[in-house]
Design an enzyme around this catalytic site. Structure first.
Site, short mmCIF file in Angstrom:
data_model
loop_
_atom_site.label_atom_id
_atom_site.label_comp_id
_atom_site.label_asym_id
_atom_site.label_seq_id
_atom_site.Cartn_x
_atom_site.Cartn_y
_atom_site.Cartn_z
N GLY A 129 2.63 4.33 13.02
CA GLY A 129 3.29 3.00 13.36
C GLY A 129 2.63 2.51 14.60
O GLY A 129 2.51 1.09 14.68
N GLU A 144 9.61 1.32 10.86
CA GLU A 144 10.69 2.26 10.44
C GLU A 144 10.10 3.69 10.62
O GLU A 144 9.22 4.20 9.57
CB GLU A 144 11.02 2.07 8.80
CG GLU A 144 11.69 0.70 8.75
CD GLU A 144 13.12 0.64 9.04
OE1 GLU A 144 13.82 1.51 9.64
OE2 GLU A 144 13.73 -0.42 9.08
N LYS A 194 0.71 -1.32 -0.09
CA LYS A 194 0.05 0.09 0.08
C LYS A 194 0.89 0.99 0.07
O LYS A 194 1.19 1.68 1.03
CB LYS A 194 -1.02 -0.10 1.36
CG LYS A 194 -2.23 0.51 0.99
CD LYS A 194 -2.11 2.13 0.46
CE LYS A 194 -2.06 3.09 1.86
NZ LYS A 194 -1.71 4.46 1.43
N GLU A 212 9.81 16.34 15.09
CA GLU A 212 10.43 16.07 13.89
C GLU A 212 9.49 17.01 12.83
O GLU A 212 8.28 16.88 12.73
CB GLU A 212 10.01 14.57 13.28
CG GLU A 212 10.68 14.31 11.97
CD GLU A 212 10.23 12.96 11.52
OE1 GLU A 212 8.96 12.57 11.70
OE2 GLU A 212 11.12 12.21 10.89
N CYS A 243 13.59 10.72 7.07
CA CYS A 243 13.56 10.26 8.37
C CYS A 243 14.80 10.73 8.93
O CYS A 243 15.14 10.84 10.24
CB CYS A 243 13.09 8.83 8.33
SG CYS A 243 14.26 7.75 7.22
N GLY A 274 6.76 4.89 8.10
CA GLY A 274 5.88 6.46 8.07
C GLY A 274 6.05 6.71 9.54
O GLY A 274 6.92 6.77 10.00
N SER A 275 4.97 7.83 9.90
CA SER A 275 4.98 8.38 11.00
C SER A 275 4.78 7.69 12.30
O SER A 275 4.15 6.54 12.57
CB SER A 275 3.92 9.41 11.00
OG SER A 275 2.64 8.91 10.73
P1 NAD Z 1 2.10 8.35 7.37
O1 NAD Z 1 2.41 7.70 8.51
O2 NAD Z 1 1.07 9.38 7.36
O3 NAD Z 1 1.93 7.49 6.14
C1 NAD Z 1 2.75 6.27 5.77
C2 NAD Z 1 1.71 5.44 4.93
O4 NAD Z 1 0.95 4.83 5.94
C3 NAD Z 1 1.07 6.00 3.94
O5 NAD Z 1 1.04 5.04 2.87
C4 NAD Z 1 -0.43 6.14 4.33
O6 NAD Z 1 -1.32 5.83 3.46
C5 NAD Z 1 -0.27 4.70 5.55
N1 NAD Z 1 -1.27 5.23 6.75
C6 NAD Z 1 -1.75 6.33 7.13
N2 NAD Z 1 -2.81 6.13 7.77
C7 NAD Z 1 -2.72 4.81 8.00
C8 NAD Z 1 -3.66 4.00 9.09
N3 NAD Z 1 -4.38 4.49 9.85
N4 NAD Z 1 -3.39 2.61 8.77
C9 NAD Z 1 -2.51 2.01 7.93
N5 NAD Z 1 -1.88 2.87 7.09
C10 NAD Z 1 -1.91 4.18 7.08
O7 NAD Z 1 3.79 8.99 7.04
P2 NAD Z 1 4.06 9.92 5.92
O8 NAD Z 1 3.70 11.30 6.22
O9 NAD Z 1 3.55 9.20 4.50
O10 NAD Z 1 5.67 9.85 5.85
C11 NAD Z 1 6.49 10.68 6.82
C12 NAD Z 1 7.16 9.80 8.14
O11 NAD Z 1 7.58 8.74 7.64
C13 NAD Z 1 7.83 10.61 8.86
O12 NAD Z 1 7.69 10.62 10.23
C14 NAD Z 1 9.14 10.09 8.42
O13 NAD Z 1 10.43 10.13 9.40
C15 NAD Z 1 8.74 8.48 8.37
N6 NAD Z 1 9.85 7.77 7.46
C16 NAD Z 1 10.42 6.64 7.99
C17 NAD Z 1 11.72 6.43 7.37
C18 NAD Z 1 12.53 4.84 8.03
O14 NAD Z 1 13.07 4.44 7.23
N7 NAD Z 1 12.62 5.06 9.39
C19 NAD Z 1 11.56 6.29 5.82
C20 NAD Z 1 10.91 7.37 5.54
C21 NAD Z 1 9.95 8.14 6.20
#
Ligand code: NAD
Length: 492
Positions: free
Chosen positions: A244, A261, A186, A394, A295, A239-240
């Site tokens: 997470g 991550e 996804k 962040e 990140c 993601g966030s």
């Molecule tokens: P996000 O958490 O908003 O979204 C990430 C993914 O999760 C997207 O595909 C989104 O559609 C999905 N998502 C959102 N809500 C969800 C839910 N309730 N259930 C399941 N899936 C859901 O994050 P973002 O804004 O896309 O990315 C930014 C964040 O990602 C930052 O905090 C960044 O630090 C982190 N990040 C971490 C790494 C790493 O390797 N540690 C790499 C890249 C980004």
């Protein structure tokens, strides 16, 4: 007008499709989501808005593919060959994919090319590694042969963010397919077109239908339904931290494992003997890369008080020369991903200025940058109080917080003094100090006299604390995406 000189109405936006069981398909509701170009603020494509019903189909397709003889009888070497072929196909399409990645995310085209090259490396690395995973034999009582073997989890769900869609997809798909899992991905609703196109190339590379499914849609709909689906055997989420935590609860509900991550607030520590002429350009590059939406961005710069004036003067003038512009033209800084990210980053800066924190230096926005695009300037602030949101949270934008320190102990305390623990940079000529500090920092990675914003393909990557758990990249990812089974045979 778009940057290509044409106005697109929603009827003639390019339609991208999900990929389920080897077939390109719309959402069962036929609903779509407009993809907005961050450089112009205008829509330029649509993706299907998949729902829980589509999630069910994608997971069943991955389950059937897992159990099919076509996949289960494919040797590890043959899976590796498919990945190597996929690397070749991605490389052959690099111009198109880099353009797509940059248009989708807003990152400068040179960085789009860098991301596609990294994806090729991931597919090559895991293509080569697929048949090199071995178990062990274990010395127990003489009448037995005891061994361990690595087996796939089964159906892996992968949820990918918008900042590095291609790289994160490639590292997950490379490692999990090498181990014999099947996948439902996804990607983010904000940027996912390179992922869709690469998954179609995977069919051409020889991956059987259903082994790699792409489910586009909103996080709270498609993402949430995927994470709770009881037919999923393992989840990998990037993601966030807030999402997470939801993924971790979903995994716990189904008694399955997950890797998380998440975000970071990574420190760079400049000791009194640091080579500033080497360190500061790298530090600046690592906070501005991808608009600071990385990140592992080193967003806190801790400077020994004896080098404060020198560091601040250099950063003032180097930040002033940074120009934000359209992804095709800019060398330094593209727009942020969307309007809400722009508001969020600006709010951090407005709060800092209202709280009296000095703006040391600021870049500019190119005069020809479209007014509807999501542009902001590169900014460096300091001294930032260590408990201020700018030093703790962040920001995920091109904003560097500079913090003075007097002693090594104080630097370590400040470096460890946030909720995150992803990466740290140490800049000193004293190897004994570097080693001591590297051991004292609580984070997944530490760089000394360099800062690899994530490092190479070969390096395991992941966090501690609010930055998540589990390791991706390198050989470690092959362990994450597999289960260790112990087999004991009696030959008495
Ligand atoms: P996000 O958490 O908003 O979204 C990430 C993914 O999760 C997207 O595909 C989104 O559609 C999905 N998502 C959102 N809500 C969800 C839910 N309730 N259930 C399941 N899936 C859901 O994050 P973002 O804004 O896309 O990315 C930014 C964040 O990602 C930052 O905090 C960044 O630090 C982190 N990040 C971490 C790494 C790493 O390797 N540690 C790499 C890249 C980004």
């Amino acid at each position: 007008m778009t940057e290509f000189g044409a106005t697109l109405s929603s009827q003639n936006l390019k339609k991208y499709r999900a990929l389920i069981n080897g077939l390109q398909c719309d959402a069962s509701s036929s609903e779509t989501i407009d993809m907005i170009c961050p450089s112009t603020g205008l829509p330029y494509a649509t993706i299907p808005r998949c729902s829980a019903a589509d999630v069910g189909k994608a997971v069943s397709s991955a389950r059937s593919a897992l159990e099919s003889s076509e996949w289960s009888r494919m040797s590890a070497g043959e899976r590796g060959q498919c990945l190597l072929k996929l690397a070749e196909l991605v490389e052959a399409n690099k111009d198109h994919l880099a353009e797509l990645e940059s248009r989708d995310t807003g990152k400068p085209l040179s960085q789009g090319y860098g991301d596609i090259a990294a994806a090729v490396q991931y597919f090559r690395f895991y293509g080569g590694a697929a048949d090199k995973i071995t178990g062990e034999t274990l010395p127990i009582a003489t009448d037995y042969l005891a061994m361990t073997v690595r087996e796939p989890h089964g159906v892996v769900a992968s949820i990918v963010p918008w900042n590095y869609p291609m790289q994160i997809f490639a590292r997950v798909a490379g490692a999990s397919l090498a181990m014999g899992n099947t996948l439902v991905v996804k990607p983010s609703e904000d940027a996912c077109l390179s992922v869709i196109e690469t998954a179609n190339l995977a069919l051409e590379a020889g991956f059987p239908a259903g082994t790699l499914n792409i489910l586009t849609g909103l996080g709270e709909e498609a993402g949430a339904a995927l994470s709770y689906n009881p037919e999923v055997d393992f989840i990998t989420f990037t993601g966030s931290p807030d999402v997470g935590a939801m993924i971790q609860s979903a995994a716990a509900r189904n008694h399955i494992g997950c890797t998380l991550e998440l975000g970071g607030k990574s420190p760079q520590i400049l000791f009194e003997d640091a080579d500033l002429s080497k360190a500061l350009p790298i530090i600046q590059d690592c906070i501005l890369k991808n608009g600071g939406q990385t990140c592992s961005a080193g967003s806190r710069l801790l400077v020994h008080q004896s080098r404060w004036e020198e560091a601040v003067d250099t950063l003032r003038s180097s930040f002033r020369s940074v120009v934000s512009g359209q992804y095709k033209d800019c060398l330094d800084l593209g727009p942020l991903i969307n309007a809400s990210q722009l508001r969020r980053v600006n709010a951090f800066c407005e709060q800092a200025e209202a709280d009296g924190i000095t703006l040391i230096g600021e870049g500019t926005i190119a005069p020809d940058a479209p007014t509807e695009g999501y542009y902001t300037t590169a900014k460096v602030y300091g001294p930032v109080p260590i408990d201020h949101p700018l030093a703790q949270d962040e920001v995920f934008g091109p904003v560097l917080s500079v913090i003075p320190f007097r002693t090594e102990e104080e630097a370590i305390r400040i470096a460890n003094g946030t909720a995150y623990g992803l990466v740290a940079g140490i800049w000193t000529k004293d190897i004994v100090r570097a080693t001591r500090v590297a051991k004292a920092i609580r984070s997944g990675q530490v760089f000394v006299n360099t800062y690899g914003a994530g490092g190479g393909v070969e390096l395991p990557f992941g966090g501690v604390k609010k930055s998540g758990h589990g390791r991706e990249k390198g050989f470690e990812a092959l362990k994450e995406f597999s289960v260790l089974k112990t087999i004991v045979v009696s030959h008495a």
